[in-house]
Design an enzyme around this catalytic site. Structure first.
Site, short mmCIF file in Angstrom:
data_model
loop_
_atom_site.label_atom_id
_atom_site.label_comp_id
_atom_site.label_asym_id
_atom_site.label_seq_id
_atom_site.Cartn_x
_atom_site.Cartn_y
_atom_site.Cartn_z
N CYS A 1 -37.22 -11.71 -16.38
CA CYS A 1 -35.99 -12.19 -15.75
C CYS A 1 -36.18 -13.53 -15.02
O CYS A 1 -35.20 -14.22 -14.74
CB CYS A 1 -35.44 -11.15 -14.79
SG CYS A 1 -35.04 -9.62 -15.62
N ASN B 1 -27.20 -7.39 -16.74
CA ASN B 1 -28.46 -8.14 -16.59
C ASN B 1 -28.91 -8.61 -17.97
O ASN B 1 -29.28 -7.80 -18.81
CB ASN B 1 -29.50 -7.21 -15.95
CG ASN B 1 -30.84 -7.90 -15.72
OD1 ASN B 1 -31.08 -8.99 -16.21
ND2 ASN B 1 -31.70 -7.24 -14.97
N HIS C 1 -30.37 -14.98 -10.45
CA HIS C 1 -30.52 -14.05 -11.56
C HIS C 1 -29.56 -12.89 -11.32
O HIS C 1 -29.45 -12.39 -10.20
CB HIS C 1 -31.97 -13.54 -11.63
CG HIS C 1 -32.11 -12.38 -12.57
ND1 HIS C 1 -31.64 -12.41 -13.86
CD2 HIS C 1 -32.65 -11.14 -12.38
CE1 HIS C 1 -31.89 -11.24 -14.43
NE2 HIS C 1 -32.51 -10.46 -13.56
O1 UT7 Z 1 -33.93 -8.04 -13.30
C1 UT7 Z 1 -34.77 -7.37 -12.41
C2 UT7 Z 1 -34.87 -5.99 -12.84
N1 UT7 Z 1 -33.99 -5.00 -12.40
C3 UT7 Z 1 -33.42 -4.86 -11.21
O2 UT7 Z 1 -33.35 -5.71 -10.38
C4 UT7 Z 1 -32.87 -3.49 -10.90
C5 UT7 Z 1 -33.26 -3.05 -9.53
N2 UT7 Z 1 -32.78 -1.71 -9.20
C6 UT7 Z 1 -31.50 -1.38 -9.09
O3 UT7 Z 1 -30.62 -2.20 -9.29
C7 UT7 Z 1 -31.15 0.03 -8.64
O4 UT7 Z 1 -32.34 0.68 -8.21
C8 UT7 Z 1 -30.50 0.87 -9.77
C9 UT7 Z 1 -29.09 0.35 -10.01
C10 UT7 Z 1 -31.30 0.77 -11.04
C11 UT7 Z 1 -30.39 2.33 -9.36
O5 UT7 Z 1 -29.71 2.47 -8.14
P1 UT7 Z 1 -30.31 3.44 -7.01
O6 UT7 Z 1 -29.34 3.46 -5.91
O7 UT7 Z 1 -31.70 2.96 -6.71
O8 UT7 Z 1 -30.31 4.84 -7.72
P2 UT7 Z 1 -31.52 5.82 -8.06
O9 UT7 Z 1 -32.34 5.31 -9.20
O10 UT7 Z 1 -32.24 6.19 -6.82
O11 UT7 Z 1 -30.73 7.09 -8.58
C12 UT7 Z 1 -29.79 7.81 -7.74
C13 UT7 Z 1 -29.15 8.92 -8.53
C14 UT7 Z 1 -30.16 9.82 -9.23
O12 UT7 Z 1 -29.67 11.16 -9.15
P3 UT7 Z 1 -30.28 12.19 -8.08
O13 UT7 Z 1 -31.74 12.28 -8.40
O14 UT7 Z 1 -30.01 11.57 -6.74
O15 UT7 Z 1 -29.50 13.44 -8.34
C15 UT7 Z 1 -30.12 9.36 -10.66
O16 UT7 Z 1 -30.47 10.39 -11.57
O17 UT7 Z 1 -28.31 8.40 -9.56
C16 UT7 Z 1 -28.66 9.00 -10.81
N3 UT7 Z 1 -28.41 8.04 -11.88
C17 UT7 Z 1 -27.22 7.91 -12.49
N4 UT7 Z 1 -26.06 8.56 -12.34
C18 UT7 Z 1 -25.03 8.17 -13.09
C19 UT7 Z 1 -29.28 7.11 -12.40
N5 UT7 Z 1 -28.65 6.39 -13.33
C20 UT7 Z 1 -27.38 6.86 -13.40
C21 UT7 Z 1 -26.27 6.49 -14.17
N6 UT7 Z 1 -25.12 7.17 -13.99
N7 UT7 Z 1 -26.29 5.50 -15.07
#
Ligand code: UT7
Length: 325
Positions: free
Chosen positions: A115, A282, A252
């Site tokens: 990225c 992204n 980005h």
């Molecule tokens: O380009 C550089 C690379 N990438 C990034 O910069 C991404 C950086 N990270 C992020 O943007 C965030 O961490 C995410 C958007 C990927 C995730 O957000 P989060 O608030 O950190 O969520 P999480 O991974 O902690 O997941 C929270 C919950 C989980 O459920 P439980 O365990 O709390 O029941 C996941 O299973 O959300 C669930 N979950 C989803 N639910 C619905 C994960 N993906 C999804 C989804 N739809 N697509």
């Protein structure tokens, strides 16, 4: 004393025709528009057609950038293409673009910094120009991340899209002050200790397959804000500008929450940040030039503006560039 510097003389972009909305994603994995939008600010993403390769996207963006610059491909002497999704293991996707543009001299090569790739590529091209090795360079960020997504993994497949953006650089000689036009300063970093937080689980020398993207999202999020803030501070400290003097931030586009948190830390209002993550998701190395093309195309970014680029990605890699437009 005079100095040679790179000036951006054209910007172009290309997005594949097919769009997948968040509602479409909910037909593929267990997710919802609400979850995706609340956590990321994404509403939709573009997806390359089966027949479209990264080089096809790159070539279209390159042609648009060359048109904007008013020069032809044969006038270029350098192409640096940033991608983590090349057409083939080798040769470089850049040489396909070179041949597509009818450019038969100079050099063309790929850069892999995920990225942060576009800012890395811009820095390398700028260095070639400053050293007198190039006079007219094309810098491209192009990706087909849809090909390396695990479409069963809802935590990653909803986040990415395909696209390409490009800029044309020209060597210009001036007094080299920070009020003159061009790329004023660039800053690149990497730290391989974070390799396993965002990676692809394949490759020619490991599995012999392309592999799929894997990410520890929460960890990446945490590091993204702090590393991008650090590398922005570096650009400001080098040039002596204050955040208030920056006209536009073109970050980005990974997640709107990361962009907002970084802008807040910097003390820059969101009204001076170019956002495209809602429509593009992204697109890795393509995200900054895609956003830049929008900001320039709709007249927000104007001659004389101070424009800050910032990025962070797999590796980890992180980078910034400050440009007098
Ligand atoms: O380009 C550089 C690379 N990438 C990034 O910069 C991404 C950086 N990270 C992020 O943007 C965030 O961490 C995410 C958007 C990927 C995730 O957000 P989060 O608030 O950190 O969520 P999480 O991974 O902690 O997941 C929270 C919950 C989980 O459920 P439980 O365990 O709390 O029941 C996941 O299973 O959300 C669930 N979950 C989803 N639910 C619905 C994960 N993906 C999804 C989804 N739809 N697509």
């Amino acid at each position: 004393m005079t100095a040679t510097r790179s000036r951006i003389i054209g910007v172009g972009s290309y997005l594949p025709e097919k769009i997948l909305t968040n509602a479409d994603m909910a037909d593929i994995v267990d997710t919802s528009d609400d979850w995706i939008f609340q956590r990321t600010g994404i509403r939709q993403r573009h997806i390359a057609a089966d027949s479209e390769m990264t080089s096809d996207l790159a070539l279209s963006a390159a042609r648009n950038a060359l048109d904007a610059a008013g020069i032809s491909g044969s006038e270029l002497d350098l192409i640096v293409l940033a991608t983590a999704t090349p057409d083939q293991t080798f040769p470089a996707t850049a040489v396909r673009v070179q041949s597509g543009l009818g450019m038969t001299r100079g050099m063309a090569y790929d850069v892999q910094a995920v990225c942060s790739g576009f800012v890395y590529a811009l820095t390398l091209a700028d260095n070639h120009i400053r050293l007198g090795q190039s006079r007219r360079a094309l810098v491209i960020g192009a990706e087909t991340f849809s090909r390396i997504l695990d479409w069963d993994d809802r935590s990653t497949c909803v986040l990415f899209g395909d696209g390409a953006g490009a800029v044309v650089l020209a060597a210009e000689t001036g007094f080299g002050t920070y009020d003159d036009f061009g790329i004023l300063t660039t800053h690149l970093h990497s730290d391989g200790r974070y390799h396993d937080m965002l990676y692809v689980d394949g490759g020619p020398s490991s599995t012999g397959t392309a592999g799929k993207l894997r990410m520890q999202g929460r960890e990446v999020f945490k590091h993204a804000v702090s590393k991008m803030s650090e590398v922005i501070d570096e650009a400001l400290a080098t040039t002596g500008f204050s955040p208030e003097e920056i006209n536009w931030v073109v970050p980005h586009q990974a997640n709107r929450r990361i962009i907002e948190a970084t802008a807040k830390k910097l003390g820059i209002p969101m009204s001076r940040v170019v956002i495209s993550v809602d429509r593009h998701a992204n697109t890795s190395a393509a995200s900054i030039p895609l956003a830049l093309a929008e900001g320039v195309g709709d007249g927000r970014i104007r001659k004389g503006d101070l424009v800050l680029l910032e990025a962070m990605g797999g590796g980890f890699t992180w980078a910034s560039a400050l440009i007098r437009w």
